[in-house]
Design a protein around this motif. Structure first.
Motif, PDB file in Angstrom:
ATOM      1  N   SER A  18       0.840  -1.211   0.000  1.00  0.00           N
ATOM      2  CA  SER A  18       0.000   0.000   0.000  1.00  0.00           C
ATOM      3  C   SER A  18       0.867   1.251   0.000  1.00  0.00           C
ATOM      4  O   SER A  18       0.564   2.229  -0.689  1.00  0.00           O
ATOM      5  N   ASP A  96      -3.317  -2.826  -5.653  1.00  0.00           N
ATOM      6  CA  ASP A  96      -2.711  -3.395  -4.454  1.00  0.00           C
ATOM      7  C   ASP A  96      -3.265  -4.810  -4.295  1.00  0.00           C
ATOM      8  O   ASP A  96      -4.397  -4.972  -3.849  1.00  0.00           O
ATOM      9  N   ARG A 150       1.577  -1.056  12.423  1.00  0.00           N
ATOM     10  CA  ARG A 150       0.588  -0.261  11.692  1.00  0.00           C
ATOM     11  C   ARG A 150      -0.735  -0.240  12.450  1.00  0.00           C
ATOM     12  O   ARG A 150      -1.385   0.789  12.542  1.00  0.00           O
ATOM     13  N   GLU A 162      -5.546   2.679   6.963  1.00  0.00           N
ATOM     14  CA  GLU A 162      -5.894   1.439   6.295  1.00  0.00           C
ATOM     15  C   GLU A 162      -6.392   0.384   7.272  1.00  0.00           C
ATOM     16  O   GLU A 162      -6.534  -0.772   6.914  1.00  0.00           O
TER      17      GLU A 162
HETATM   18 MG   LIG Z   1      -1.866  -2.968   2.386  1.00  0.00          MG
END
Ligand SMILES: [Mg+2]
Ligand SMILES: Nc1ncnc2c1ncn2[C@@H]1O[C@H](COP(=O)(O)OP(=O)(O)O)[C@@H](O)[C@H]1O
Length: 230
Positions: A18, A96, A150, A162
């Motif tokens: 991403s 993606d 993340r 995301e």
């Molecule tokens: Mg990703």
């Protein structure tokens, strides 16, 4: 598909797909290219609903075939509504994940017969194949640690937005919850595809700074465009 440009990004969880899609889009846009960023599973409202179903850790156990059929149902909608129209309009489509992820997750690691995968691919994708696939290669333990970080960022509002709604209480989707051995199979699977299709696939070492990876991605895309123009 002649007009436009169709590039896919593949690799394991947290490899940087991403991130690199976004960086490549910025770079192409700076060169005046009209870019469409999209993802799989997903890319259309219907396909995003299928994504939520597939990735949900609470979804009931099902076979690799039922899962592959769901992926291809989503992919048919995505190709018809987004990818083909964008290509026909001469735009650059950066996706993606795409079919290689289905081949790796459901067939190589998941046991779906290769002939069934090939038949679905022929039926649904046909000539809407990516002309270039960037495979971001990374030790899965590093990738999973990145994905974990993340999630912590996303939970504290500092992430890239995301965060999956289709995740368990700890924020991991159904694939991220799989054992390391499964993720090792995925890595080997992507490398096997690259070895089988060297004209389409380029493997990039993703265990470096995002900016270094982006520089190599750009060099690969630039060479590809020059080869195509020449
Ligand atoms: Mg990703
Ligand atoms: N080269 C890199 N080095 C370190 N961290 C990275 C790198 N590329 C991306 N990240 C970070 O790792 C996490 C996962 O990256 P992401 O692009 O979302 O991976 P993917 O889409 O392949 O799962 C994100 O928090 C991202 O900011």
């Amino acid at each position: 598909m002649a007009a436009g440009l169709f590039i896919t990004f593949e690799g394991g969880e947290g490899a940087g797909k991403s991130t690199q899609v976004r960086l490549l889009a910025e770079r192409l846009r700076a060169h005046g290219t009209d870019v469409v960023i999209t993802r799989e599973p997903g890319g259309t409202p219907f396909a995003e609903q299928v994504r939520a179903l597939i990735l949900s850790p609470s979804v009931a156990e099902h076979t690799a075939l039922s899962e592959a059929l769901l992926f291809y149902a989503a992919r048919a909608d995505h190709i018809g509504k987004i990818i083909r129209p964008a290509m026909a309009a001469g735009r650059a489509v950066l996706c993606d994940r795409f079919s290689d992820s289905t081949r790796v997750y459901q067939s190589i690691a998941g046991g779906l017969d290769r002939k069934v995968f090939d038949a679905l691919e022929q039926l649904v994708v046909a000539d809407a194949k990516p002309e270039l696939t960037i495979i971001l290669d990374l030790d899965p333990s590093v990738g999973l640690a990145r994905a974990e970080a993340r999630r912590i960022d996303a939970a504290s509002g500092e992430g890239n937005g995301e965060r999956n709604v289709d995740s368990d209480g700890a924020g991991r989707d159904r694939y991220e919850r799989q054992a390391l051995a499964f993720h090792e199979k995925l890595r080997a699977g992507f490398l096997a595809i690259a070895a089988e299709e060297p004209d389409r696939c380029v493997v990039i070492n993703a265990n470096r700074d995002a900016s270094q990876v982006a520089a190599e991605v750009w060099s690969v895309v630039d060479q590809h465009l020059q080869r195509r123009a020449g």
